[in-house]
Motif scaffolding. Structure first.
Motif, PDB file in Angstrom:
ATOM      1  N   PRO A 256      62.937  29.858  70.010  1.00  0.00           N
ATOM      2  CA  PRO A 256      63.377  31.144  69.484  1.00  0.00           C
ATOM      3  C   PRO A 256      62.193  32.056  69.185  1.00  0.00           C
ATOM      4  CG  PRO A 256      63.382  29.508  67.751  1.00  0.00           C
ATOM      5  CD  PRO A 256      62.984  28.787  69.018  1.00  0.00           C
ATOM      6  N   ALA A 257      62.483  33.334  69.092  1.00  0.00           N
ATOM      7  CA  ALA A 257      61.449  34.298  68.697  1.00  0.00           C
ATOM      8  C   ALA A 257      61.111  34.078  67.224  1.00  0.00           C
ATOM      9  CB  ALA A 257      61.952  35.710  68.936  1.00  0.00           C
ATOM     10  N   ILE A 258      59.837  34.139  66.909  1.00  0.00           N
ATOM     11  CA  ILE A 258      59.391  33.957  65.525  1.00  0.00           C
ATOM     12  C   ILE A 258      59.366  35.316  64.829  1.00  0.00           C
ATOM     13  CG2 ILE A 258      57.481  33.253  64.048  1.00  0.00           C
ATOM     14  CD1 ILE A 258      58.977  30.941  65.343  1.00  0.00           C
ATOM     15  N   ARG A 259      60.183  35.464  63.809  1.00  0.00           N
ATOM     16  CA  ARG A 259      60.214  36.722  63.049  1.00  0.00           C
ATOM     17  C   ARG A 259      59.240  36.695  61.878  1.00  0.00           C
ATOM     18  NH1 ARG A 259      66.086  37.564  61.062  1.00  0.00           N
ATOM     19  NH2 ARG A 259      66.144  35.280  61.111  1.00  0.00           N
ATOM     20  N   TYR A 260      59.108  35.536  61.266  1.00  0.00           N
ATOM     21  CA  TYR A 260      58.228  35.407  60.106  1.00  0.00           C
ATOM     22  C   TYR A 260      57.303  34.216  60.327  1.00  0.00           C
ATOM     23  CZ  TYR A 260      62.088  38.150  58.222  1.00  0.00           C
ATOM     24  OH  TYR A 260      63.054  39.106  58.046  1.00  0.00           O
ATOM     25  N   ASP A 261      56.021  34.478  60.333  1.00  0.00           N
ATOM     26  CA  ASP A 261      55.025  33.428  60.570  1.00  0.00           C
ATOM     27  C   ASP A 261      54.258  33.196  59.283  1.00  0.00           C
ATOM     28  OD1 ASP A 261      53.076  31.698  61.401  1.00  0.00           O
ATOM     29  OD2 ASP A 261      52.481  32.854  63.162  1.00  0.00           O
ATOM     30  N   ILE A 262      54.539  32.084  58.608  1.00  0.00           N
ATOM     31  CA  ILE A 262      53.804  31.776  57.385  1.00  0.00           C
ATOM     32  C   ILE A 262      52.950  30.522  57.579  1.00  0.00           C
ATOM     33  CG2 ILE A 262      55.262  32.982  55.732  1.00  0.00           C
ATOM     34  CD1 ILE A 262      56.791  30.501  55.191  1.00  0.00           C
ATOM     35  N   ALA A 263      52.508  30.326  58.834  1.00  0.00           N
ATOM     36  CA  ALA A 263      51.481  29.319  59.089  1.00  0.00           C
ATOM     37  C   ALA A 263      50.144  29.859  58.605  1.00  0.00           C
ATOM     38  CB  ALA A 263      51.424  28.988  60.579  1.00  0.00           C
ATOM     39  N   PRO A 264      49.236  28.994  58.147  1.00  0.00           N
ATOM     40  CA  PRO A 264      47.950  29.466  57.640  1.00  0.00           C
ATOM     41  C   PRO A 264      46.990  29.812  58.767  1.00  0.00           C
ATOM     42  CG  PRO A 264      48.019  27.087  57.572  1.00  0.00           C
ATOM     43  CD  PRO A 264      49.373  27.527  58.056  1.00  0.00           C
ATOM     44  N   GLY A 265      45.920  30.530  58.421  1.00  0.00           N
ATOM     45  CA  GLY A 265      44.844  30.734  59.386  1.00  0.00           C
ATOM     46  C   GLY A 265      44.482  32.165  59.697  1.00  0.00           C
ATOM     47  N   LEU A 266      45.318  33.134  59.304  1.00  0.00           N
ATOM     48  CA  LEU A 266      45.034  34.519  59.670  1.00  0.00           C
ATOM     49  C   LEU A 266      44.899  35.404  58.437  1.00  0.00           C
ATOM     50  CD1 LEU A 266      47.424  35.179  62.700  1.00  0.00           C
ATOM     51  CD2 LEU A 266      44.939  34.909  62.763  1.00  0.00           C
ATOM     52  N   PRO A 267      44.011  36.402  58.496  1.00  0.00           N
ATOM     53  CA  PRO A 267      43.974  37.437  57.455  1.00  0.00           C
ATOM     54  C   PRO A 267      45.026  38.499  57.767  1.00  0.00           C
ATOM     55  CG  PRO A 267      42.272  37.876  59.066  1.00  0.00           C
ATOM     56  CD  PRO A 267      42.963  36.598  59.512  1.00  0.00           C
ATOM     57  N   ASP A 268      44.995  39.598  57.048  1.00  0.00           N
ATOM     58  CA  ASP A 268      45.937  40.690  57.273  1.00  0.00           C
ATOM     59  C   ASP A 268      45.431  41.537  58.437  1.00  0.00           C
ATOM     60  OD1 ASP A 268      47.731  42.751  57.207  1.00  0.00           O
ATOM     61  OD2 ASP A 268      47.754  42.914  55.025  1.00  0.00           O
ATOM     62  N   LEU A 269      45.907  41.245  59.633  1.00  0.00           N
ATOM     63  CA  LEU A 269      45.412  41.941  60.826  1.00  0.00           C
ATOM     64  C   LEU A 269      45.827  43.404  60.838  1.00  0.00           C
ATOM     65  CD1 LEU A 269      46.083  39.159  63.481  1.00  0.00           C
ATOM     66  CD2 LEU A 269      44.008  39.592  62.156  1.00  0.00           C
ATOM     67  N   ARG A 270      46.887  43.757  60.120  1.00  0.00           N
ATOM     68  CA  ARG A 270      47.297  45.152  60.047  1.00  0.00           C
ATOM     69  C   ARG A 270      46.278  45.993  59.273  1.00  0.00           C
ATOM     70  NH1 ARG A 270      50.923  41.559  59.267  1.00  0.00           N
ATOM     71  NH2 ARG A 270      52.861  41.465  60.445  1.00  0.00           N
ATOM     72  N   ALA A 271      45.508  45.327  58.422  1.00  0.00           N
ATOM     73  CA  ALA A 271      44.550  46.042  57.573  1.00  0.00           C
ATOM     74  C   ALA A 271      43.136  46.039  58.156  1.00  0.00           C
ATOM     75  CB  ALA A 271      44.538  45.422  56.174  1.00  0.00           C
ATOM     76  N   PHE A 272      42.989  45.630  59.416  1.00  0.00           N
ATOM     77  CA  PHE A 272      41.662  45.673  60.027  1.00  0.00           C
ATOM     78  C   PHE A 272      41.116  47.101  59.963  1.00  0.00           C
ATOM     79  CE2 PHE A 272      38.802  46.247  63.657  1.00  0.00           C
ATOM     80  CZ  PHE A 272      37.905  45.212  63.423  1.00  0.00           C
ATOM     81  N   PRO A 273      39.879  47.281  59.508  1.00  0.00           N
ATOM     82  CA  PRO A 273      39.327  48.635  59.315  1.00  0.00           C
ATOM     83  C   PRO A 273      38.929  49.285  60.643  1.00  0.00           C
ATOM     84  CG  PRO A 273      37.674  46.985  58.772  1.00  0.00           C
ATOM     85  CD  PRO A 273      38.946  46.227  59.055  1.00  0.00           C
ATOM     86  N   ARG A 274      39.919  49.682  61.409  1.00  0.00           N
ATOM     87  CA  ARG A 274      39.683  50.181  62.762  1.00  0.00           C
ATOM     88  C   ARG A 274      38.739  51.383  62.789  1.00  0.00           C
ATOM     89  NH1 ARG A 274      43.985  48.501  66.392  1.00  0.00           N
ATOM     90  NH2 ARG A 274      45.519  47.212  65.282  1.00  0.00           N
ATOM     91  N   ARG A 275      38.980  52.348  61.907  1.00  0.00           N
ATOM     92  CA  ARG A 275      38.187  53.571  61.975  1.00  0.00           C
ATOM     93  C   ARG A 275      36.728  53.306  61.684  1.00  0.00           C
ATOM     94  NH1 ARG A 275      36.356  57.072  58.348  1.00  0.00           N
ATOM     95  NH2 ARG A 275      37.509  56.087  56.630  1.00  0.00           N
ATOM     96  N   ARG A 276      36.456  52.559  60.639  1.00  0.00           N
ATOM     97  CA  ARG A 276      35.059  52.306  60.288  1.00  0.00           C
ATOM     98  C   ARG A 276      34.393  51.360  61.282  1.00  0.00           C
ATOM     99  NH1 ARG A 276      34.844  52.153  53.623  1.00  0.00           N
ATOM    100  NH2 ARG A 276      34.473  54.409  53.418  1.00  0.00           N
ATOM    101  N   TRP A 277      35.149  50.380  61.795  1.00  0.00           N
ATOM    102  CA  TRP A 277      34.553  49.501  62.806  1.00  0.00           C
ATOM    103  C   TRP A 277      34.209  50.304  64.058  1.00  0.00           C
ATOM    104  CZ3 TRP A 277      32.308  44.968  62.711  1.00  0.00           C
ATOM    105  CH2 TRP A 277      31.991  44.352  63.937  1.00  0.00           C
ATOM    106  N   ALA A 278      35.115  51.188  64.473  1.00  0.00           N
ATOM    107  CA  ALA A 278      34.844  52.029  65.644  1.00  0.00           C
ATOM    108  C   ALA A 278      33.628  52.914  65.388  1.00  0.00           C
ATOM    109  CB  ALA A 278      36.067  52.876  65.976  1.00  0.00           C
TER     110      ALA A 278
END
Length: 473
Positions: free
Chosen positions: A114-136
């Motif tokens: 099935p498609a995974i809607r909620y992934d609460i496995a460990p190992g990842l930070p908040d990828l939505r909060a990656f500082p794109r503008r400053r990294w660029a």
């Protein structure tokens, strides 16, 4: 060609040279791909005949010197492709031959995922909060300012500017005792450990201890480098140094500031005992400082490396603070090991130079510290929401390890059928990871789940925990 007839010849049958798949680098995923290719080729060539049984996953893993996960994943892939067939209570068998029609994937397997809607496995930070503008902005800045010799062949130890920046950062933020020359830039903690293990083996150290439970990729990196691994239990004070002393190991990998997955912090007595042990056996402590920046009850605990820079190596990366996609990490080694590190890893490649320079600029401009401060606030709020939701939804469960990091350990009520819970959750789109996935003795492990909340949006926490409650029912 039944398994019992070829019990001692599978490495030869699959045309896997050397000591088996574990001789390859690249972690468990790389070993899985190699074994999958070898089995597929053996079936296509007719060396594994249609109807032949393949060994049980545990037996083949022991023969080839890899983890059982590698074998089960390879078998699963070939079942999906139609080369193998698996039935409950029966051996896994070859279901195709060169004279057969082209293999057809099992549609039941595809429909059962099935498609995974909620992934609460460990190992990842908040990828939505990656500082794109400053990294660029950092990438643009260093691309414009890099001198011509920065664009030549990279130094295997890493660019001098990033090494100096990391040395200063680790001294002020993690309490490390080091000079720039002690720092090597690598692709992450696993890469740094693989390099370290190759060096230790060249120095005559062939036995390595690891925490149990612990992160499987670190064990795989050690076995890939040719070391024999000894699991050592962890309790509420961290690694049991007395049990370590009873092994033949002369090196140990430890998460002193925040052990994975239990979340324990190595106690002061254990820290001192671990340094004494390293001196007594003429060995080394390899400190995995993977997410210690995220501490919520007080300031992050300083690294052990500062207690004895001659006996403690330090591994770290930005995988948990920024993103694993960057592939940027560091290895801090004693000065006495520097020549051996270079000799044992002559073809080691540092990450792309412009990415290294971008990280140096990101840190030097204060953006990394600002990102960490914001991330700590965000993760503390999310952790509090998770704990409150768990207390209200699953009052019979118990949480440990919430003071730091990006995951907690959820101890389930006695009698819980953990595999059935994980299957039920997966069927409803919730990915769970049992503690048994990280232990060397799954049958004796506590009935617990490792819940990662780093990459789970706040708004999804209540729905995910409700699905967990339903799976437990």
């Amino acid at each position: 060609m039944a398994f019992h007839q070829t019990n001692l010849a599978w490495a030869t049958l699959l045309d896997i040279g050397g000591p088996g798949p574990a001789a390859d680098g690249g972690g468990r995923a790389g070993l899985r791909e190699r074994l999958t290719r070898a089995l597929r080729t053996a079936i296509r060539d007719g060396r594994l005949a249609e109807g032949a049984s393949v060994p049980p996953s545990r037996a083949l893993a022991e023969q080839l010197g890899c983890s059982r996960w590698v074998v089960t994943e390879a078998y699963g892939q070939l079942v999906a492709e139609g080369y193998l067939s698996a039935r409950t209570g029966s051996a896994t068998r070859v279901s195709w031959s060169p004279e057969s029609d082209p293999p057809r994937p099992d549609p039941r397997r595809a429909l059962a995922t099935p498609a995974i809607r909620y992934d609460i496995a460990p190992g990842l930070p908040d990828l939505r909060a990656f500082p794109r503008r400053r990294w660029a902005e950092a990438v643009r800045a260093v691309t414009g300012s890099a001198v011509h010799y920065d664009l030549g062949p990279p130094d295997p130890a890493g660019h001098g500017q990033l090494r100096a920046t990391l040395a200063a950062y680790l001294r002020r933020s993690r309490g490390a005792d080091l000079r720039t020359a002690s720092v090597s830039v690598c692709a992450g903690v696993t890469d740094g450990l693989f390099r370290t293990c190759r060096t230790l083996r060249a120095e005559g150290i062939t036995e390595l201890a690891v925490e149990d439970p612990g992160w499987g990729r670190l064990r795989d990196a050690a076995t890939s480098a040719g070391l024999r691994v000894h699991p050592v239990p962890v309790d509420d004070d961290g690694l049991r140094v007395d049990d370590l002393a009873r092994t033949p190991a002369r090196a140990v990998v430890v998460g002193a500031a925040h052990q994975f997955p239990t979340g324990t912090v190595l106690s002061p007595d254990r820290r001192a005992g671990l340094v004494r042990w390293a001196r007594e056996v003429d060995g080394y402590v390899i400190e995995d400082d993977y997410d210690a920046e995220f501490r919520y009850d007080h300031r992050p605990v300083a690294v052990m490396q500062g207690m004895d820079a001659r006996r403690v190596l330090l591994l770290g990366s930005v995988s948990k603070t920024l993103s694993p996609a960057l592939g940027l990490g560091w290895l801090v080694a004693p000065a006495a090991l520097a020549p051996a590190l270079r000799a044992a890893n002559p073809v080691a490649a540092a990450p792309p130079v412009l990415d290294q320079l971008a990280l140096a600029a990101f840190i030097d401009r204060g953006w990394y510290d600002a990102h960490l401060r914001a991330a700590r606030r965000r993760f503390r709020t999310r952790r509090d929401l998770l704990l409150t939701t768990l207390a209200g939804t699953l009052p019979a469960a118990r949480v440990t390890g919430p003071a730091a990091g990006l995951h907690v350990l959820l101890h389930l009520p006695p009698g819980t059928d953990l595999p059935a819970t994980v299957r039920a959750a997966t069927s409803h789109g919730l990915r769970l990871t049992p503690l048994t996935a990280y232990t060397s003795h799954p049958t004796s492990a506590p009935t617990a789940l490792v819940l990662g909340y780093g990459n789970l949006p706040d708004a999804d926490v209540p729905a995910a925990i409700r699905l967990l409650r339903d799976a437990l029912r």
